[in-house]
Design an enzyme around this catalytic site. Structure first.
Site, PDB file in Angstrom:
ATOM      1  N   ARG A  47       3.309 -57.565  -1.510  1.00  0.00           N
ATOM      2  CA  ARG A  47       3.384 -58.880  -1.131  1.00  0.00           C
ATOM      3  C   ARG A  47       2.149 -60.000  -1.307  1.00  0.00           C
ATOM      4  O   ARG A  47       2.000 -61.026  -1.435  1.00  0.00           O
ATOM      5  CB  ARG A  47       4.323 -59.983  -0.385  1.00  0.00           C
ATOM      6  CG  ARG A  47       6.232 -59.403  -0.298  1.00  0.00           C
ATOM      7  CD  ARG A  47       6.980 -59.906   0.318  1.00  0.00           C
ATOM      8  NE  ARG A  47       6.700 -58.935   2.053  1.00  0.00           N
ATOM      9  CZ  ARG A  47       7.209 -59.171   2.755  1.00  0.00           C
ATOM     10  NH1 ARG A  47       8.180 -60.086   3.156  1.00  0.00           N
ATOM     11  NH2 ARG A  47       6.795 -58.432   3.975  1.00  0.00           N
ATOM     12  N   LYS A 195       6.354 -28.192   1.413  1.00  0.00           N
ATOM     13  CA  LYS A 195       5.102 -27.635   1.345  1.00  0.00           C
ATOM     14  C   LYS A 195       5.563 -25.876   1.350  1.00  0.00           C
ATOM     15  O   LYS A 195       6.315 -25.743   1.180  1.00  0.00           O
ATOM     16  CB  LYS A 195       5.515 -27.667   3.559  1.00  0.00           C
ATOM     17  CG  LYS A 195       4.785 -29.073   4.266  1.00  0.00           C
ATOM     18  CD  LYS A 195       5.511 -28.714   5.855  1.00  0.00           C
ATOM     19  CE  LYS A 195       5.676 -30.444   6.089  1.00  0.00           C
ATOM     20  NZ  LYS A 195       4.370 -30.620   6.285  1.00  0.00           N
ATOM     21  N   HIS A 253      14.496 -33.168   7.371  1.00  0.00           N
ATOM     22  CA  HIS A 253      13.284 -31.806   7.008  1.00  0.00           C
ATOM     23  C   HIS A 253      14.390 -30.467   7.797  1.00  0.00           C
ATOM     24  O   HIS A 253      14.834 -29.261   6.761  1.00  0.00           O
ATOM     25  CB  HIS A 253      12.843 -32.122   8.243  1.00  0.00           C
ATOM     26  CG  HIS A 253      11.432 -33.545   7.591  1.00  0.00           C
ATOM     27  ND1 HIS A 253      12.018 -33.779   6.425  1.00  0.00           N
ATOM     28  CD2 HIS A 253      11.099 -34.901   8.189  1.00  0.00           C
ATOM     29  CE1 HIS A 253      10.842 -34.824   6.139  1.00  0.00           C
ATOM     30  NE2 HIS A 253      10.982 -35.684   7.330  1.00  0.00           N
TER      31      HIS A 253
HETATM   32  C1  BG6 Z   1       8.122 -37.800   8.717  1.00  0.00           C
HETATM   33  C2  BG6 Z   1       8.730 -38.557   9.850  1.00  0.00           C
HETATM   34  O1  BG6 Z   1       9.364 -37.383   7.751  1.00  0.00           O
HETATM   35  O2  BG6 Z   1       8.325 -36.083   9.339  1.00  0.00           O
HETATM   36  C3  BG6 Z   1       7.748 -38.272  10.498  1.00  0.00           C
HETATM   37  O3  BG6 Z   1       8.921 -39.950   9.709  1.00  0.00           O
HETATM   38  C4  BG6 Z   1       7.572 -37.266  11.255  1.00  0.00           C
HETATM   39  O4  BG6 Z   1       8.620 -38.968  12.404  1.00  0.00           O
HETATM   40  C5  BG6 Z   1       6.741 -36.604   9.785  1.00  0.00           C
HETATM   41  O5  BG6 Z   1       6.403 -37.087  12.023  1.00  0.00           O
HETATM   42  C6  BG6 Z   1       6.580 -34.948   9.928  1.00  0.00           C
HETATM   43  O6  BG6 Z   1       5.793 -34.395   9.065  1.00  0.00           O
HETATM   44  P1  BG6 Z   1       5.147 -33.710   8.867  1.00  0.00           P
HETATM   45  O7  BG6 Z   1       4.719 -33.433   7.976  1.00  0.00           O
HETATM   46  O8  BG6 Z   1       4.016 -34.065   9.466  1.00  0.00           O
HETATM   47  O9  BG6 Z   1       5.824 -32.331   9.729  1.00  0.00           O
END
Ligand code: BG6
Length: 498
Positions: A47, A195, A253
């Site tokens: 924006r 990953k 995740h």
């Molecule tokens: C994100 C979450 O999807 O994943 C975060 O919203 C979290 O809260 C992050 O910190 C963790 O990702 P990574 O790759 O650092 O394990």
């Protein structure tokens, strides 16, 4: 799959953290490796008013400059010349007129027929208006020859998690997505799938023969999946206080990790075969009733969470959770899968520990009170990526003593220091080349909500106890230890923390 032809990556939410910290550094690395399509342009939309030069400068200062092994000034200059900016408001159709004009300019050389990848790096509340406006302006439409994604003129959209806040909202969002885009155009990103170690779970399981015969309830006692973070919610209080640990980490995740560990071997390595098998696992996860949430899990909140910026006073949002899930199928019946995650914990580590069953009978003398040793396989997703297999050995001495030892594989030793690309590098490239294997399909997301929703409802019910408090830098509330001890087990560390 191809990116054939000029392509514009349009990033909505260009001023945000994700763009600065993840997307641009990943794209810059891909550029340096020569992996980006030659005629790819990156167009940031947000924006505030900014020139291209100001936008490039803010990207450099905001993420690239501080990145490990960042680009040289020449490399940055070359990459930055692909980057453009336009002021726009994705929440209103007239707010996108400037974007349309800029795209017209950038695509002029492609006879107005270039490819577009829209990246919604936005607050989740903006997904709906963004998709609506892209639809109403005809910006999602692609030539009919595009259903296979084979030639130029394609349109794709990448959506960040969280996809909805519960099953009902995720269905609504999906209905809207599907009214505007076809499924082959939608890429729901879960960066854990990008990953290296996570992708390697598939290779480990299905490109080797030695583990798969043991990979079932006959040999495995239980599985633990831990995603521990040292960071607090810090500046993300506004988002986090609405989401909480279960929506932020488990629905996405951690259930993706669980499905890769528990899935059957797919018949081929294509997007649908992989996702069909993952969704079968999620479907088989036993759904609990909300009133049973506390017998299947515990939640916690770190001390001081209530004073974080953006967090409501007296908030009951969990920053920690530990759950026990069961998968009702032949392979996994009665094998508990423990999931544990939290913010502000003692260590940053993501690890999956598969604990095998104890030997049925032990003929060796054991020290009094010692546990029967069980083998464990630890999949160290991060930070010291690798696999460790723990087994018993005889300690060299004149008497008989068992001692656990590890066979270890570390990425760093095997492939060198810079072997692991950031997850976003892989996923951005896949979205550009049209490979959806490492993106979540809608049915996976809905199944994941079906698993998590009853826990959230149960934990947040009016009469439910608040999350248990835990000190910063600990391993979560004592209640989490008591929870797993009730099953006669304990939390394990397999990646550097035995
Ligand atoms: C994100 C979450 O999807 O994943 C975060 O919203 C979290 O809260 C992050 O910190 C963790 O990702 P990574 O790759 O650092 O394990």
């Amino acid at each position: 799959m191809t990116t054939a032809g000029p392509t514009t990556l349009v990033i909505f939410g260009a001023s945000g953290d994700l763009t600065h910290r993840k997307l641009i550094p990943a794209l810059c690395n891909l550029h340096r490796k020569g992996r980006l399509p030659q005629d790819l342009k990156i167009l940031g939309v947000a924006r505030s008013a900014k020139t291209d030069a100001e936008f490039r400068d803010s990207l450099f200062q905001g993420g690239v400059r501080t990145a490990d092994m960042g680009p040289s000034p020449e490399e940055w200059q070359a990459f930055a010349s692909r980057i453009f900016y336009v002021q726009g408001d994705v929440a209103s159709a007239p707010g996108l007129e400037g974007l349309q004009a800029k795209l017209g300019e950038l695509e002029a050389l492609a006879d107005g027929n270039g490819n577009r990848l829209y990246y919604l790096a936005l607050a989740p509340s903006l997904y709906e208006p963004a998709v609506n406006n892209l639809g109403s302006l005809g910006m999602a439409r692609e030539p009919s020859s595009q259903s296979s994604g084979q030639s130029s003129g394609w349109r794709r959209v990448v959506v960040e998690k969280p996809f909805g806040v519960d099953l009902a909202s995720s269905k609504r969002l999906n209905d809207l997505m599907q009214a505007v885009f076809s499924e082959h155009q939608v890429y729901r990103i879960d960066h854990y799938l990008g990953k290296e170690t996570v992708q390697n779970i598939l290779v480990f399981r299905f490109a080797n023969t030695i583990f798969e015969p043991l990979w079932n309830r006959n040999y495995i006692d239980h599985v633990q999946i831990t995603v521990a973070e040292t960071v607090s919610v810090s500046q993300r209080g506004d988002y986090y206080d609405q989401a909480g640990l279960l929506r932020d980490m488990i629905q996405s995740h951690m259930l993706q990790l669980l499905s890769l560990i528990a899935m059957e071997p797919p018949s081929s390595f294509d997007a649908d075969s992989l996702r069909d098998e993952k969704v079968k696992v999620l479907r088989a996860v036993r759904k609990i009733q909300p009133q049973d949430a506390h017998s299947h899990g515990v939640t916690g909140q770190y001390q001081g969470y209530g004073s974080e910026p953006g967090v409501a006073a007296g908030s009951r949002t969990p920053t920690f959770a530990a759950l026990r899930l069961f998968i009702d199928n032949w392979r996994w019946q009665d094998v508990p899968f423990y999931l544990r995650s939290g913010k502000a914990l003692a260590e940053k580590t993501t690890e999956i520990i598969v604990q095998f069953r104890c030997p049925p009978h032990l003929m060796f003398p054991m020290a009094q009170g010692a546990d029967l040793p069980a083998n464990t396989l630890s999949i160290c997703v991060q930070p010291d990526e690798g696999f460790h297999l723990r087994f018993q050995a005889k300690a060299p001495d004149t008497w008989f003593q068992l001692q656990p030892v590890d066979l270890e594989f570390h990425y760093q030793n095997a492939f060198g220091d810079q072997a692991n690309p950031d997850a976003y590098e892989r996923l951005l490239l896949d979205a550009l080349t049209g490979d959806a294997s490492l993106f979540a399909r809608n049915d996976e997301i809905e199944q994941a909500w079906m698993i998590v929703d009853p826990f959230i409802t149960g934990f947040t019910a009016d009469q439910a106890p608040p999350p248990a408090e835990y000190p910063l830098g600990s391993w979560g509330p004592r209640e989490a230890d008591a929870f797993i001890q009730r099953d006669g087990r304990k939390w394990l560390r397999g990646c550097g923390g035995h």
